[in-house]
Design a protein around this motif. Sequence first.
Motif, mmCIF file in Angstrom:
data_model
loop_
_atom_site.group_PDB
_atom_site.id
_atom_site.type_symbol
_atom_site.label_atom_id
_atom_site.label_comp_id
_atom_site.label_asym_id
_atom_site.label_seq_id
_atom_site.Cartn_x
_atom_site.Cartn_y
_atom_site.Cartn_z
ATOM 1 N N ILE A 133 0.824 -0.982 -0.352
ATOM 2 C CA ILE A 133 0.480 -0.342 0.041
ATOM 3 C C ILE A 133 0.359 1.322 0.226
ATOM 4 O O ILE A 133 0.854 2.129 -0.723
ATOM 5 C CB ILE A 133 -1.028 -0.133 1.124
ATOM 6 C CG1 ILE A 133 -2.127 -1.108 1.203
ATOM 7 C CG2 ILE A 133 -1.876 1.291 1.033
ATOM 8 C CD1 ILE A 133 -2.804 -1.410 2.019
ATOM 9 N N PHE A 134 1.525 1.021 0.663
ATOM 10 C CA PHE A 134 2.799 2.417 0.829
ATOM 11 C C PHE A 134 3.517 2.948 -0.417
ATOM 12 O O PHE A 134 3.656 3.417 -0.814
ATOM 13 C CB PHE A 134 3.624 2.404 2.132
ATOM 14 C CG PHE A 134 4.654 3.563 2.450
ATOM 15 C CD1 PHE A 134 4.593 4.391 2.979
ATOM 16 C CD2 PHE A 134 6.219 3.093 1.401
ATOM 17 C CE1 PHE A 134 5.507 5.293 2.722
ATOM 18 C CE2 PHE A 134 7.019 4.138 1.407
ATOM 19 C CZ PHE A 134 6.899 5.085 1.928
ATOM 20 N N GLN A 135 4.220 1.309 -1.138
ATOM 21 C CA GLN A 135 4.587 1.744 -2.010
ATOM 22 C C GLN A 135 3.737 2.007 -3.661
ATOM 23 O O GLN A 135 3.997 2.903 -4.061
ATOM 24 C CB GLN A 135 5.286 0.007 -2.785
ATOM 25 C CG GLN A 135 5.975 0.261 -1.669
ATOM 26 C CD GLN A 135 6.835 -1.709 -2.122
ATOM 27 O OE1 GLN A 135 6.375 -2.055 -2.874
ATOM 28 N NE2 GLN A 135 7.635 -2.190 -1.496
ATOM 29 N N GLN A 136 2.623 1.712 -3.423
ATOM 30 C CA GLN A 136 1.913 2.144 -4.185
ATOM 31 C C GLN A 136 1.183 3.607 -4.356
ATOM 32 O O GLN A 136 0.836 4.327 -5.033
ATOM 33 C CB GLN A 136 0.182 0.859 -4.248
ATOM 34 C CG GLN A 136 0.556 -0.351 -4.379
ATOM 35 C CD GLN A 136 0.766 -0.354 -6.486
ATOM 36 O OE1 GLN A 136 0.737 0.272 -7.103
ATOM 37 N NE2 GLN A 136 0.728 -2.409 -7.271
ATOM 38 N N SER A 137 0.701 3.737 -3.209
ATOM 39 C CA SER A 137 0.149 5.209 -3.095
ATOM 40 C C SER A 137 1.503 5.627 -2.878
ATOM 41 O O SER A 137 1.438 7.302 -3.066
ATOM 42 C CB SER A 137 -0.882 5.618 -1.278
ATOM 43 O OG SER A 137 0.449 4.916 -0.679
ATOM 44 N N HIS A 138 2.604 6.036 -2.936
ATOM 45 C CA HIS A 138 4.008 7.105 -2.534
ATOM 46 C C HIS A 138 4.693 6.783 -3.453
ATOM 47 O O HIS A 138 5.423 7.667 -4.751
ATOM 48 C CB HIS A 138 4.504 6.934 -0.738
ATOM 49 C CG HIS A 138 2.943 7.394 0.045
ATOM 50 N ND1 HIS A 138 2.259 6.435 0.459
ATOM 51 C CD2 HIS A 138 3.500 8.655 0.430
ATOM 52 C CE1 HIS A 138 1.509 6.858 1.721
ATOM 53 N NE2 HIS A 138 2.424 8.442 1.040
ATOM 54 N N LEU A 139 5.626 5.682 -3.294
ATOM 55 C CA LEU A 139 6.475 5.807 -4.058
ATOM 56 C C LEU A 139 6.276 5.447 -6.019
ATOM 57 O O LEU A 139 6.824 5.598 -6.601
ATOM 58 C CB LEU A 139 7.653 3.996 -3.652
ATOM 59 C CG LEU A 139 7.760 4.229 -2.572
ATOM 60 C CD1 LEU A 139 8.259 2.752 -2.233
ATOM 61 C CD2 LEU A 139 8.832 5.722 -1.904
ATOM 62 N N VAL A 140 4.647 4.627 -5.765
ATOM 63 C CA VAL A 140 4.230 4.534 -7.479
ATOM 64 C C VAL A 140 4.053 5.704 -7.848
ATOM 65 O O VAL A 140 4.390 6.612 -8.997
ATOM 66 C CB VAL A 140 4.246 3.103 -7.716
ATOM 67 C CG1 VAL A 140 3.585 2.975 -9.128
ATOM 68 C CG2 VAL A 140 4.705 2.056 -7.823
ATOM 69 N N ARG A 141 2.829 6.317 -7.477
ATOM 70 C CA ARG A 141 2.151 7.509 -7.454
ATOM 71 C C ARG A 141 3.141 9.151 -7.115
ATOM 72 O O ARG A 141 2.892 9.863 -8.418
ATOM 73 C CB ARG A 141 1.114 7.589 -6.820
ATOM 74 C CG ARG A 141 -0.127 6.783 -7.039
ATOM 75 C CD ARG A 141 -1.126 7.003 -6.075
ATOM 76 N NE ARG A 141 -1.966 7.998 -6.547
ATOM 77 C CZ ARG A 141 -2.596 9.028 -6.375
ATOM 78 N NH1 ARG A 141 -2.862 8.639 -4.993
ATOM 79 N NH2 ARG A 141 -3.397 10.055 -6.978
ATOM 80 N N ALA A 142 3.896 8.845 -6.857
ATOM 81 C CA ALA A 142 4.747 10.073 -7.011
ATOM 82 C C ALA A 142 5.481 10.375 -8.030
ATOM 83 O O ALA A 142 4.864 11.453 -9.030
ATOM 84 C CB ALA A 142 5.806 10.000 -6.132
ATOM 85 N N PRO A 143 6.192 9.302 -8.817
ATOM 86 C CA PRO A 143 6.755 9.458 -10.454
ATOM 87 C C PRO A 143 5.441 9.527 -11.466
ATOM 88 O O PRO A 143 5.486 10.365 -12.478
ATOM 89 C CB PRO A 143 7.805 8.139 -10.598
ATOM 90 C CG PRO A 143 7.396 7.344 -9.489
ATOM 91 C CD PRO A 143 6.616 7.836 -8.581
ATOM 92 N N ILE A 202 -6.622 3.183 -10.957
ATOM 93 C CA ILE A 202 -5.962 1.763 -11.137
ATOM 94 C C ILE A 202 -5.583 1.683 -9.577
ATOM 95 O O ILE A 202 -5.887 1.013 -8.662
ATOM 96 C CB ILE A 202 -4.936 0.733 -12.379
ATOM 97 C CG1 ILE A 202 -6.346 0.934 -13.428
ATOM 98 C CG2 ILE A 202 -5.090 -0.541 -11.844
ATOM 99 C CD1 ILE A 202 -5.389 0.295 -14.558
ATOM 100 N N ILE A 203 -4.226 2.850 -9.802
ATOM 101 C CA ILE A 203 -3.408 2.461 -8.307
ATOM 102 C C ILE A 203 -4.407 2.939 -7.589
ATOM 103 O O ILE A 203 -4.242 2.371 -6.345
ATOM 104 C CB ILE A 203 -2.573 3.618 -8.712
ATOM 105 C CG1 ILE A 203 -1.521 2.655 -9.632
ATOM 106 C CG2 ILE A 203 -2.059 3.398 -7.547
ATOM 107 C CD1 ILE A 203 -0.279 3.409 -9.894
ATOM 108 N N LYS A 204 -5.303 3.711 -7.506
ATOM 109 C CA LYS A 204 -6.068 4.158 -6.589
ATOM 110 C C LYS A 204 -6.781 3.734 -5.865
ATOM 111 O O LYS A 204 -7.628 3.459 -4.776
ATOM 112 C CB LYS A 204 -6.718 5.704 -7.212
ATOM 113 C CG LYS A 204 -5.798 6.736 -7.003
ATOM 114 C CD LYS A 204 -6.548 8.442 -7.298
ATOM 115 C CE LYS A 204 -5.482 9.310 -7.700
ATOM 116 N NZ LYS A 204 -6.614 10.578 -7.732
ATOM 117 N N SER A 205 -7.550 2.734 -6.952
ATOM 118 C CA SER A 205 -8.481 1.573 -6.553
ATOM 119 C C SER A 205 -7.423 0.337 -5.585
ATOM 120 O O SER A 205 -8.191 -0.265 -4.865
ATOM 121 C CB SER A 205 -9.201 0.872 -8.089
ATOM 122 O OG SER A 205 -9.806 0.199 -7.340
#
Length: 203
Positions: free
Chosen positions: A146-156, A193-196
């Motif tokens: 969840i952390f990676q998806q919401s921060h590490l992936v969504r940021a770039p 999709i990431i948000k979902s």
Amino acid sequence: MQNFEETKTLFNNSSLFYIISTDMDGKYSFINEHYAKQFSHVDTTLVGKPYYITMHPDDRNTCIEVSTKCFENPTKLFPATIRKHDGEGGYVYTQWEYKAMLDDKKNPAGIFCLGYNITKYVGEELQLQKANEKIEQNSNTLKNIIFQQSHLVRAPLSNIIGLTSILDKTLLDSNTSNICDMILESSRQLDEIIKSIVTNART
């Protein structure tokens, strides 16, 4: 001592409970048929033998501690969990209640014990513990995802959307502008999709 004799008689043929007593020298003075049958692989004539020959060496201190409590409080019962040799190189788990035996003059005469096999219960407890540990491990893994998806992936990804939006507003030829629009749309779809995924993982 009369009560102990009546209890011994009552449970002598029990198929569930173990009944034993030891004298002040720590030797078996009585064992019921169920106990004799279950631990005949240790010795076929346990009466007169030291109590500890049937048990895990590390549990002898438990017996000593509980027996001491019994004589300090002769009217009370004290529990003990003891591992016993299973005859196959392993151990079975047994649960006991210890009580001091006194003679007619109220002097210590031995220890009376009522017990039963709890190996299955212990096994189920260990399985439950392992399952809980696995759940905790999976929970931590999910939190990391969840952390990676919401921060590490969504940021770039947000940077890509922003840069594409800026690029799309510059003087580009129609083909390049169309490509920017497609990149922007795909990026927004991926962001949704990431948000979902994050939302579903948190519920």
